[in-house]
Motif scaffolding. Structure first.
Motif, short mmCIF file in Angstrom:
data_model
loop_
_atom_site.label_atom_id
_atom_site.label_comp_id
_atom_site.label_asym_id
_atom_site.label_seq_id
_atom_site.Cartn_x
_atom_site.Cartn_y
_atom_site.Cartn_z
N GLU A 146 -66.41 7.13 -7.80
CA GLU A 146 -66.24 5.86 -7.09
C GLU A 146 -67.23 5.42 -5.81
O GLU A 146 -66.91 6.24 -4.81
N PHE A 147 -67.55 4.48 -5.39
CA PHE A 147 -68.24 3.78 -4.95
C PHE A 147 -66.70 4.08 -3.40
O PHE A 147 -65.68 3.49 -3.55
N THR A 148 -67.65 4.86 -2.08
CA THR A 148 -66.40 4.78 -0.99
C THR A 148 -67.17 4.10 0.13
O THR A 148 -68.20 3.78 0.43
N ASP A 149 -66.27 4.45 0.83
CA ASP A 149 -66.31 3.49 2.34
C ASP A 149 -67.32 4.85 2.61
O ASP A 149 -68.62 4.55 3.94
N GLN A 193 -75.92 -1.02 -13.11
CA GLN A 193 -75.21 -1.71 -13.87
C GLN A 193 -73.96 -1.98 -13.29
O GLN A 193 -73.41 -3.35 -13.79
N SER A 194 -72.66 -1.36 -12.92
CA SER A 194 -72.09 -1.14 -12.11
C SER A 194 -71.51 -1.85 -11.14
O SER A 194 -70.07 -2.53 -10.47
N GLY A 199 -71.81 10.40 -12.10
CA GLY A 199 -71.12 9.98 -12.26
C GLY A 199 -70.93 11.47 -12.93
O GLY A 199 -69.95 12.29 -12.23
N ASN A 200 -71.90 12.51 -12.04
CA ASN A 200 -72.09 13.82 -12.92
C ASN A 200 -72.73 14.27 -11.15
O ASN A 200 -71.68 14.17 -10.68
#
Length: 148
Positions: free
Chosen positions: A123-126, A8-9, A92-93
């Motif tokens: 959040e999405f990271t490298d 979704q995100s 998220g948790n």
């Protein structure tokens, strides 16, 4: 190797693409990527292994990922499908509730876990991208070598 994702995100889509790219670097492995709503029992049956990329929503498996597993559950049992799977969770948790839920469903088919689930928290990271690519490559290599 089939990569199925629900996003979704956009995070799960990024994780799925990174995993697929890592897997595609493995000689002899064909990688197919499908959104959960577009994947069927037939696409799963044609695969050597399944990588599910899903999100945690309120401590449980995201709706469309759950719907995908519900949709293939009984047809996979009827076909006596036994496949190795890998699981990647965006959370998220802490993600553990969603992982347990997916693992319970997979064990009922029965599919076998090929590796420890990856949980990408926040959040999405490298780093998440690199971990996803590594999981995809490792899963693909194991499929190609017949380990799973």
């Amino acid at each position: 190797m089939l990569v199925v994702y629900h996003s979704q995100s956009g995070t799960c889509a990024r994780l799925a693409r990174a995993a697929a790219q890592g897997a595609a670097d493995t000689e002899g492995v064909v990688v197919e990527v499908r959104r959960a709503c577009d994947a069927s029992t037939e696409t799963v049956a044609d695969a050597a292994g399944l990588l599910l990329v899903a999100a945690e929503n309120s401590g449980t498996l995201s709706g469309e990922a759950k719907a995908f597993l519900d949709r293939i559950f009984y047809p996979a049992i009827d076909r006596a499908l036994v496949l190795p799977y890998a699981l990647m969770m965006s959370a998220g948790n802490d993600g553990r509730g969603a992982v347990r839920q997916a693992e319970r469903i997979f064990s009922g088919i029965p599919f076998t876990s090929a590796c420890e689930p990856m949980i990408a928290r926040g959040e999405f990271t490298d780093e998440h991208k690199a971990q996803a690519a590594e999981l995809g490559a490792g899963f693909a290599a194991g499929l190609e070598m017949g380990i799973f």
